[in-house]
Design an enzyme around this catalytic site. Structure first.
Site, PDB file in Angstrom:
ATOM      1  CB  CYS A  34       8.186  18.142   0.451  1.00  0.00           C
ATOM      2  SG  CYS A  34       7.461  19.655   1.275  1.00  0.00           S
ATOM      3  CG  ASP A 439      27.521 -18.064 -13.642  1.00  0.00           C
ATOM      4  OD1 ASP A 439      28.118 -18.171 -13.056  1.00  0.00           O
ATOM      5  OD2 ASP A 439      25.665 -19.020 -13.125  1.00  0.00           O
TER       6      ASP A 439
END
Length: 489
Positions: A34, A439
């Protein structure tokens, strides 16, 4: 993680979905495995065995739980934030390399012997490359069985099985149901009845903030290759056996995915590349927790947690687009890319929208005349050198790439400065620690927040954000009112 028994037991007992995909719980009394968040009553701790992969559970003789469907959980975030041999091998397996080229092909791409790869995968994942690829084929088969009306014979080969018998045996072994029974059990679960279209749901770990993720993809979309239509990001895909068109729609608990493929064998590859582009296997809780520790970043994280890094389905394509975007606006970069697409892209049909081409491959661009490019001469040289290196195989930017080596090779090319190299590292290579201190948007946001705005000082300050600096960039960019930060209307 699966070796930390106490931690795993607590996750299972609390049904903590954050750990789905990190490990799997095999229950010795029932013979099933599971996901940690399985809704059934947790077994006694002494009956739990923890495995690092579904393939490891299957090799140990366990079958998938019919309630929690552990094979459909998000992938482990380990493979997307590491650059070692195991992580690179897992990215290639997800991209279908073992099915297409076998284990020798996997080894060749990685530059290691098959024995070395087998040993390291078994040591960390409890299964070798063939078993891991088999588990992936089983999941692909389940998707096709439950969501389409394709005949079982077609599904078998589309999922990558060599024979119908192997397909039948694997489905029975993994899911404890025959293929026909699996389809009957799915009942009304099929999401689309359009012929030739596959509809499925792509899971992710919550939270997920779709604004910058889909906003970035839509705002930078290349006409003919990408578009935003009806609340979905759509684009064409160049795939190993053919091509496709995908539509991806954000929803609160999943990403809706509609795929039209010219060859169904490309299903697993298409899904893998879409998941990678949307960064769906990330662990946002761990990422945000570390970034939130910085008092100046914490308000940004608290305001809109779960930001992902928008990536790409084609690394070479993004590298070309990064060069076209050097020192120009988003609109200008789209215009330059659209011209390349119209002149050199491969035409495709899209009856549901306005997509017209695949983005041109490096081979298609290798012979282009630089004089036809409406770019400065220096950038023409940068572009033609890049595509030639990609076409000749001297530069590799695929999922198997070594991030450090790729950076070094890019830096050695003419016209490749830190911004271009780190943009490619962040969005094409997938390095979660890629950083863009030069940037303009990052520097403006840093200054507004009281962070250092010079590249050297900001880099030093960002050391505490490692290894998640690419995610910090997303939060910094989000301070600007730019279209990349908003879902299109």
């Amino acid at each position: 993680m699966h070796t930390d028994t106490e931690h795993c037991v607590r996750a299972v007992q609390s049904k903590d979905a954050r750990f789905d995909g990190w490990f799997f719980t095999a229950v010795v009394t029932t013979g099933i495995y599971c996901r940690p968040s399985c809704p059934v009553v947790p077994p006694k701790p002494e009956n739990m065995r923890f495995h690092p992969s579904a393939a490891s559970c299957q090799q140990a003789g366990f079958r998938a739980c019919k309630r929690c469907r552990p094979d459909t959980s998000p992938g482990s975030p380990e493979w997307n934030h590491r650059a070692d041999l195991v992580a690179r091998a897992m990215r290639l397996i997800a991209d279908g390399v073992v099915d297409r080229e076998g284990v020798p092909g996997l080894a060749t791409r990685l530059g290691y012997s098959t024995r070395q790869i087998e040993r390291q995968l078994r040591a960390e994942l409890g299964a070798g490359p063939l078993a891991l690829a088999r588990a992936q084929r089983a999941q692909a088969a389940r998707v096709l069985i439950e969501t389409t009306e394709l005949p079982m014979a077609e599904i078998a080969f589309a999922a990558g099985f060599a024979s119908i018998r192997t397909f039948n045996d694997t489905v029975r072994e993994v899911f404890a149901l025959a293929p026909g029974e699996l389809r009957t059990r799915a009942g009304g679960r099929r999401l689309d009845t359009t012929p030739g279209v596959l509809s499925l749901r792509l899971p992710f770990r919550t939270p997920l903030n779709p604004d910058n993720l889909f906003g970035h993809l839509a705002a930078t979309a290349v006409p003919g290759v990408e578009e935003w239509q009806g609340g979905a990001y759509r684009r064409t895909l160049r795939l190993p056996y053919g091509h496709g068109v995908v539509a991806l729609t954000p929803a609160p608990d999943h990403i809706g995915c509609r795929l039209a493929l010219t060859d169904q064998r490309d299903l697993t590859v298409a899904i893998s590349r879409c998941r990678r582009m949307l960064d769906l296997d990330a662990d946002p809780v761990a990422i945000d927790e570390q970034l939130r520790a910085d008092a100046l970043l914490a308000p940004l994280v608290d305001k809109a947690p779960g930001r992902r890094v928008p990536r790409t389905v084609d690394e070479a394509e993004f590298a070309v687009r990064a060069v076209l975007g050097q020192q120009v606006s988003t609109a200008a970069a789209r215009t330059h890319a659209a011209r390349l697409v119209a002149a050199h892209g491969e035409p495709v049909d899209d009856p549901d929208g306005g997509l017209t081409h695949l983005f041109p491959s490096p081979e298609a661009l290798a012979g282009l005349d630089p004089e036809t490019l409406a770019l400065p001469r220096s950038r023409r040289t940068t572009l033609t050198t890049l595509v030639r290196q990609l076409a000749d195989g001297d530069l590799h930017l695929g999922v198997e790439s070594d991030w450090r080596e790729a950076r070094e090779r890019l830096t050695a090319l003419p016209g490749f400065g830190p911004w271009t190299v780190e943009a490619i590292a962040m969005r094409a290579l997938g390095d979660p620690d890629a950083f863009l201190p030069t940037d303009l948007g990052v520097r403006r946001a840093a200054a507004a927040l009281g962070l250092p705005s010079t590249p050297a000082a900001l880099t030093a300050r960002a050391a505490d954000w490692r290894p998640w600096r690419a995610y910090a960039v997303q939060y910094l960019w989000a301070t600007d009112d730019h279209p990349i930060n908003h879902l299109p209307a």
